[in-house]
Design a protein around this motif. Sequence first.
Motif, PDB file in Angstrom:
ATOM      1  N   HIS A  72       0.854  -1.187   0.000  1.00  0.00           N
ATOM      2  CA  HIS A  72       0.000   0.000   0.000  1.00  0.00           C
ATOM      3  C   HIS A  72       0.893   1.242   0.000  1.00  0.00           C
ATOM      4  O   HIS A  72       1.863   1.315   0.765  1.00  0.00           O
ATOM      5  N   ARG A  74       0.630   4.046   1.290  1.00  0.00           N
ATOM      6  CA  ARG A  74       0.723   4.730   2.580  1.00  0.00           C
ATOM      7  C   ARG A  74       1.879   4.186   3.417  1.00  0.00           C
ATOM      8  O   ARG A  74       2.396   4.879   4.294  1.00  0.00           O
ATOM      9  N   VAL A  75       2.281   2.934   3.159  1.00  0.00           N
ATOM     10  CA  VAL A  75       3.434   2.366   3.869  1.00  0.00           C
ATOM     11  C   VAL A  75       4.653   3.254   3.688  1.00  0.00           C
ATOM     12  O   VAL A  75       5.393   3.543   4.647  1.00  0.00           O
ATOM     13  N   VAL A 161       4.955  -3.951   9.172  1.00  0.00           N
ATOM     14  CA  VAL A 161       3.496  -3.981   9.062  1.00  0.00           C
ATOM     15  C   VAL A 161       2.928  -5.354   9.408  1.00  0.00           C
ATOM     16  O   VAL A 161       1.725  -5.478   9.681  1.00  0.00           O
ATOM     17  N   HIS A 288       3.884   3.550  11.669  1.00  0.00           N
ATOM     18  CA  HIS A 288       2.845   2.747  11.027  1.00  0.00           C
ATOM     19  C   HIS A 288       1.573   2.706  11.867  1.00  0.00           C
ATOM     20  O   HIS A 288       0.466   2.647  11.319  1.00  0.00           O
ATOM     21  N   GLN A 289       1.708   2.753  13.158  1.00  0.00           N
ATOM     22  CA  GLN A 289       0.543   2.828  14.040  1.00  0.00           C
ATOM     23  C   GLN A 289      -0.217   4.134  13.786  1.00  0.00           C
ATOM     24  O   GLN A 289      -1.455   4.152  13.711  1.00  0.00           O
ATOM     25  N   TYR A 291      -0.092   6.120  10.970  1.00  0.00           N
ATOM     26  CA  TYR A 291      -0.628   6.266   9.615  1.00  0.00           C
ATOM     27  C   TYR A 291      -1.738   5.258   9.315  1.00  0.00           C
ATOM     28  O   TYR A 291      -2.593   5.508   8.465  1.00  0.00           O
ATOM     29  N   SER A 292      -1.715   4.101   9.948  1.00  0.00           N
ATOM     30  CA  SER A 292      -2.739   3.080   9.693  1.00  0.00           C
ATOM     31  C   SER A 292      -3.912   3.177  10.658  1.00  0.00           C
ATOM     32  O   SER A 292      -4.954   2.557  10.423  1.00  0.00           O
ATOM     33  N   SER A 293      -3.716   3.907  11.764  1.00  0.00           N
ATOM     34  CA  SER A 293      -4.718   4.003  12.842  1.00  0.00           C
ATOM     35  C   SER A 293      -5.007   2.637  13.458  1.00  0.00           C
ATOM     36  O   SER A 293      -6.106   2.405  13.983  1.00  0.00           O
ATOM     37  N   LYS A 294      -4.045   1.723  13.381  1.00  0.00           N
ATOM     38  CA  LYS A 294      -4.161   0.408  13.999  1.00  0.00           C
ATOM     39  C   LYS A 294      -3.067   0.249  15.060  1.00  0.00           C
ATOM     40  O   LYS A 294      -1.917   0.621  14.831  1.00  0.00           O
TER      41      LYS A 294
END
Length: 450
Positions: A72, A74-75, A161, A288-289, A291-294
């Motif tokens: 992706h 966004r990564v 990720v 990554h937390q 930008y991914s909201s996870k």
Amino acid sequence: MSSPDVMEKLVSLCKRRGFIFQSSEIYGGAGSVWDYGPLGVELKKNLKDRWWHAMVRARGDIEGLDAAILMHPRVWEASGHVAGFTDPMVDCKACKARFRADKLEDAQCPRKPSKHPGEHGDCELTEPRNFNLMFKTFMGPLEESASVVYLRPETAQGIYVNFLNVQQASRQKVPFGIAQIGKAFRNEITPGNFIFRTREFEQMEMQFFVDPDGDHMQWFEFWKGQRMAWHQSLGLQQDRLLFHQHTPQELAHYARAAFDIQFDFGGTLGFQEIEGVHHRGDFDLTRHQEYSSKRLEYVDQVSNRRYVPFVIETSVGADRTTLAVLVNGYREEAVAGEQEGRVVLGLHPSLAPIKAGVFPLTKKDGMPEFAEKLSNELRPHFPVFLDESGAIGRRYRRQDEVGTPFCLTIDQQTMTDGTVTVRDRDTLAQERIAASSAREYIAARIGHLA
């Protein structure tokens, strides 16, 4: 004292003997892209197998992964590659060549190779501008901005990720690591030096996740020692290896510590990086937390804590280390009683693409049939080469040049008592062994993966 420059001779040997070819050579070649031939692919595979064994198979705290090349987009925003993975570039208005602005002292002017770009009046350089090194392509049927994806410039992000996927599936507890081997791509402005700097290359990376409140610096020192020892286990000469500590100017803004393992390639190339050991803190997982909201937190059930681990990274260039092994092994020797001497690739037996040459002394008296039968018995266990043509000395030389550690000769005595002569590549010593024990003899001297 700098090691001798053998690169030109090595490039010639690699093409002639089937280690490495210029990609698309019949069309004039593709710039700084290389194909591994029959012997090169075996050598590189043996190197990767040794790394995989040391990192994954021999340890209970590291898991394997093979993440996709396409990810992706966004990564790469989260990792900082979209905004910041750039080199400063200048163009020469006269000869139209391009150079890295920060490496002009290492470049040659195409018109005056004795000069650096900008050193003479015929060279007019533009102002530096940033050039992003990522290859860009499109996913799906439409070539539009919404479908832009990138060929990964490194393999590490695929590990980050997948951090929780691997941790939960394998039930690993921190500290633990994730390792993978894979292709990466960088549109280098000034690639070169054979396979040292290329646009398509292979990385062997391991990310080790540790408690930020624990002994993370001890783990950093542990992996520094482990990785240096591994390179020495390949047979790389100890005096050609050193640690280079990143200066404050070299250190990435998020890094807590960083060391490169450098190898002396000889000549003008000298000491260059083949592996990086970096303490990356919690930068990657935190980004990554965000930008991914996870959540990418580890849950420590013993202490009832949640935290984002720190990361200790070890990243090896498979192609660069293959080149280091070739440079380290190349030597030219005089041989008593022979005018020509010999060229030898002194490869560690476990890395050698061919483990044994099998030679019938003559083409009669049942020797070729015996040699073929012995080759067929050995081939399921390791690569062997059956050579029936030319004088025995010339056959030895051909195998010396590709790094084959052992040669087995079938002669008249073989047909009487079933023994063969084993000749050692490095010592030139010869001994007779039973042909029926050749497999065990060679296997014992190749050694186990380490």
